[in-house]
Design an enzyme around this catalytic site. Structure first.
Site, PDB file in Angstrom:
ATOM      1  N   TYR A   1       0.830  -1.223   0.000  1.00  0.00           N
ATOM      2  CA  TYR A   1       0.000   0.000   0.000  1.00  0.00           C
ATOM      3  C   TYR A   1       0.861   1.270   0.000  1.00  0.00           C
ATOM      4  O   TYR A   1       0.415   2.311  -0.488  1.00  0.00           O
ATOM      5  CB  TYR A   1      -1.026  -0.044   1.134  1.00  0.00           C
ATOM      6  CG  TYR A   1      -2.160  -0.974   0.736  1.00  0.00           C
ATOM      7  CD1 TYR A   1      -3.111  -0.564  -0.192  1.00  0.00           C
ATOM      8  CD2 TYR A   1      -2.216  -2.284   1.207  1.00  0.00           C
ATOM      9  CE1 TYR A   1      -4.117  -1.422  -0.622  1.00  0.00           C
ATOM     10  CE2 TYR A   1      -3.218  -3.150   0.784  1.00  0.00           C
ATOM     11  CZ  TYR A   1      -4.159  -2.703  -0.135  1.00  0.00           C
ATOM     12  OH  TYR A   1      -5.146  -3.555  -0.571  1.00  0.00           O
TER      13      TYR A   1
ATOM     14  N   ARG B   1       1.433   1.707  -3.575  1.00  0.00           N
ATOM     15  CA  ARG B   1       0.202   2.189  -4.211  1.00  0.00           C
ATOM     16  C   ARG B   1      -0.009   3.677  -3.912  1.00  0.00           C
ATOM     17  O   ARG B   1      -0.438   4.444  -4.769  1.00  0.00           O
ATOM     18  CB  ARG B   1      -0.998   1.364  -3.728  1.00  0.00           C
ATOM     19  CG  ARG B   1      -0.870  -0.155  -3.987  1.00  0.00           C
ATOM     20  CD  ARG B   1      -1.418  -0.562  -5.338  1.00  0.00           C
ATOM     21  NE  ARG B   1      -2.756  -0.041  -5.542  1.00  0.00           N
ATOM     22  CZ  ARG B   1      -3.861  -0.570  -5.013  1.00  0.00           C
ATOM     23  NH1 ARG B   1      -3.777  -1.654  -4.262  1.00  0.00           N
ATOM     24  NH2 ARG B   1      -5.031  -0.038  -5.249  1.00  0.00           N
TER      25      ARG B   1
ATOM     26  N   ASN C   1     -12.327   2.013  -7.202  1.00  0.00           N
ATOM     27  CA  ASN C   1     -10.944   2.473  -7.088  1.00  0.00           C
ATOM     28  C   ASN C   1     -10.704   3.169  -5.755  1.00  0.00           C
ATOM     29  O   ASN C   1     -11.596   3.811  -5.206  1.00  0.00           O
ATOM     30  CB  ASN C   1     -10.589   3.427  -8.231  1.00  0.00           C
ATOM     31  CG  ASN C   1     -10.720   2.757  -9.585  1.00  0.00           C
ATOM     32  OD1 ASN C   1     -10.783   1.525  -9.662  1.00  0.00           O
ATOM     33  ND2 ASN C   1     -10.789   3.537 -10.648  1.00  0.00           N
TER      34      ASN C   1
ATOM     35  N   ASP D   1      -7.852   5.139  -5.428  1.00  0.00           N
ATOM     36  CA  ASP D   1      -6.733   6.045  -5.722  1.00  0.00           C
ATOM     37  C   ASP D   1      -7.042   7.526  -5.521  1.00  0.00           C
ATOM     38  O   ASP D   1      -6.136   8.358  -5.535  1.00  0.00           O
ATOM     39  CB  ASP D   1      -6.214   5.809  -7.149  1.00  0.00           C
ATOM     40  CG  ASP D   1      -7.309   5.884  -8.220  1.00  0.00           C
ATOM     41  OD1 ASP D   1      -8.228   6.721  -8.086  1.00  0.00           O
ATOM     42  OD2 ASP D   1      -7.227   5.115  -9.203  1.00  0.00           O
TER      43      ASP D   1
ATOM     44  N   HIS E   1     -14.676   0.439  -2.179  1.00  0.00           N
ATOM     45  CA  HIS E   1     -13.604  -0.383  -1.598  1.00  0.00           C
ATOM     46  C   HIS E   1     -12.657   0.409  -0.714  1.00  0.00           C
ATOM     47  O   HIS E   1     -11.530  -0.017  -0.478  1.00  0.00           O
ATOM     48  CB  HIS E   1     -12.837  -1.108  -2.721  1.00  0.00           C
ATOM     49  CG  HIS E   1     -13.659  -2.146  -3.427  1.00  0.00           C
ATOM     50  ND1 HIS E   1     -13.320  -2.693  -4.650  1.00  0.00           N
ATOM     51  CD2 HIS E   1     -14.827  -2.738  -3.073  1.00  0.00           C
ATOM     52  CE1 HIS E   1     -14.241  -3.579  -5.012  1.00  0.00           C
ATOM     53  NE2 HIS E   1     -15.167  -3.615  -4.085  1.00  0.00           N
TER      54      HIS E   1
ATOM     55  N   CYS F   1      -7.730   1.262  12.452  1.00  0.00           N
ATOM     56  CA  CYS F   1      -7.150   0.271  13.347  1.00  0.00           C
ATOM     57  C   CYS F   1      -7.581  -1.123  12.910  1.00  0.00           C
ATOM     58  O   CYS F   1      -8.710  -1.323  12.480  1.00  0.00           O
ATOM     59  CB  CYS F   1      -7.609   0.531  14.786  1.00  0.00           C
ATOM     60  SG  CYS F   1      -6.921  -0.684  15.947  1.00  0.00           S
TER      61      CYS F   1
ATOM     62  N   CYS G   1      -9.632  -2.161  16.798  1.00  0.00           N
ATOM     63  CA  CYS G   1     -10.752  -1.485  17.446  1.00  0.00           C
ATOM     64  C   CYS G   1     -11.497  -0.571  16.475  1.00  0.00           C
ATOM     65  O   CYS G   1     -11.180  -0.493  15.300  1.00  0.00           O
ATOM     66  CB  CYS G   1     -10.280  -0.719  18.692  1.00  0.00           C
ATOM     67  SG  CYS G   1      -9.512   0.868  18.330  1.00  0.00           S
TER      68      CYS G   1
ATOM     69  N   GLU H   1     -12.203  -4.724 -23.119  1.00  0.00           N
ATOM     70  CA  GLU H   1     -12.525  -6.104 -23.526  1.00  0.00           C
ATOM     71  C   GLU H   1     -13.805  -6.532 -22.830  1.00  0.00           C
ATOM     72  O   GLU H   1     -14.297  -5.824 -21.942  1.00  0.00           O
ATOM     73  CB  GLU H   1     -11.382  -7.036 -23.120  1.00  0.00           C
ATOM     74  CG  GLU H   1     -11.191  -7.047 -21.616  1.00  0.00           C
ATOM     75  CD  GLU H   1      -9.899  -7.695 -21.143  1.00  0.00           C
ATOM     76  OE1 GLU H   1      -9.133  -8.175 -21.981  1.00  0.00           O
ATOM     77  OE2 GLU H   1      -9.699  -7.709 -19.921  1.00  0.00           O
TER      78      GLU H   1
ATOM     79  N   ALA I   1     -11.024   4.191 -21.969  1.00  0.00           N
ATOM     80  CA  ALA I   1     -11.927   5.127 -21.284  1.00  0.00           C
ATOM     81  C   ALA I   1     -11.642   6.578 -21.669  1.00  0.00           C
ATOM     82  O   ALA I   1     -12.563   7.399 -21.737  1.00  0.00           O
ATOM     83  CB  ALA I   1     -11.819   4.936 -19.772  1.00  0.00           C
TER      84      ALA I   1
END
Ligand code: BJW
Ligand code: ZN
Length: 249
Positions: free
Chosen positions: A63, A66, A99, A101, A116, A124, A127, A220, A236
């Protein structure tokens, strides 16, 4: 000969679902197909609670990379076209993204639900500490701990096997129901997503059930291809500006 669908107009209700393909032309890797592995690890190994329990430093390394990639990327013409569609349609529009991002928000999208989670929040692993804004990277050992319970902090991302946020799901469901009741033309458009991951892959079916036309803009055929009435096969950054251009008042 098959003809394209009637163009969007100012009275259309539009629900858009985006996936990694919409950010591919900003230079961010997609999940499946070529490049579907990260340093030889399948996505599930670094995007699951089990993966985090096994090797939290590896997951934070993933991450961190990312975060670095997303921070260095710019929204593209596809993101911008969606922000313009929102400006034209107002409450008739909702963008649901898988996404994490942040590029849709940076392009100006506000009627936006992040299914997501976000790369730009941390929470955390133990907790209920409220998720907080966090753009640190790299995150490396000693890994950051929760100020409340001492558990390990983790990215605020929805991993495999984890429930999506109820409030987010409720808002998307509310948009679907309102659109169904309104009796206006309703279009569902999926962009840059392989249709493999649920529950996102089910939205096309839900929209179809309430009478939406279902459109696809992808490089596709996706896994759930049979559920689409119309397909725009192409990148896109070309297809979305074309849909916007064709729009009528
Ligand atoms: C372009 C392009 C260009 C390229 N222009 N196009 C029902 C059936 C089977 C399984 C399940 C089911 N329901 C639930 C499951 C399990 C699981 C699941 O779906 N598994 C499948 C793999 C089979 N789902 C879950 O676990 C979800 N949770 C859940 O259901 O919880 C239930 C529960 C309830 C109550 C209590 C507890 C649990 C959670 C799913 C979370 C997914 N998370 C990930 C990783 C984290 C995010 C991150 O790190 O970034 O999210 S997985 C990964 O896939 C990521 C993505 O958001 C997601 C979708 O991928 P996406 O966006 O479609 O990308 P790609 O790469 O697959 O496709 C890109 C497409 O773009 C391609 O088609 C290209 O052709 C195209 N393209 N360039 C246009 N320029
Ligand atoms: Zn805690």
């Amino acid at each position: 000969m098959s003809t394209g669908p009637r163009p969007l107009d100012a009275r259309t209700r539009l629900l858009v679902l985006t996936g990694a393909g919409v950010s591919a032309e900003s230079g961010l890797a997609t999940f499946r197909g070529a490049g579907g592995l990260w340093e030889g690890h399948p996505v599930e190994a670094v995007a699951s609670p089990d993966g985090f329990r096994r090797d939290p430093a590896l997951v934070w390394r993933f991450y961190s990379m990312r975060r670095a990639a997303a921070a260095g990327a710019e929204p593209n013409a596809g993101h911008r076209a969606l922000a313009t569609l929102e400006a034209r349609l107002g409450e008739r529009f909702l963008l649901v993204t898988q996404n994490v991002d942040g590029l849709h928000a940076r392009a100006g999208s506000r009627r936006l639900e992040e299914l997501h989670g976000s790369l730009w929040r941390t929470r955390c692993s133990r907790c209920e500490l409220a998720p907080f804004a966090d753009d640190r990277h790299p995150v490396q050992p000693p890994l950051p701990e929760c100020p409340r319970c001492g558990g390990l902090l983790r990215p605020d991302i929805v991993w495999f096997g984890e429930a999506l946020d109820d409030a987010v799901l409720a808002r998307v469901g509310g948009f679907l129901r309102t659109a169904a009741r309104a009796g206006d033309r309703f279009v569902f458009l999926a962009v840059g997503t392989s249709g493999v991951v649920w529950p996102a892959a089910g939205y096309v079916h839900a929209a179809r059930e309430v009478g939406a036309e279902t459109w696809l803009a992808n490089l596709e055929a996706p896994e759930n291809d049979e559920a689409f009435d119309h397909r725009f096969i192409g990148p896109a950054t070309r297809v979305l500006p074309e849909l916007l251009e064709a729009m009528r008042d």
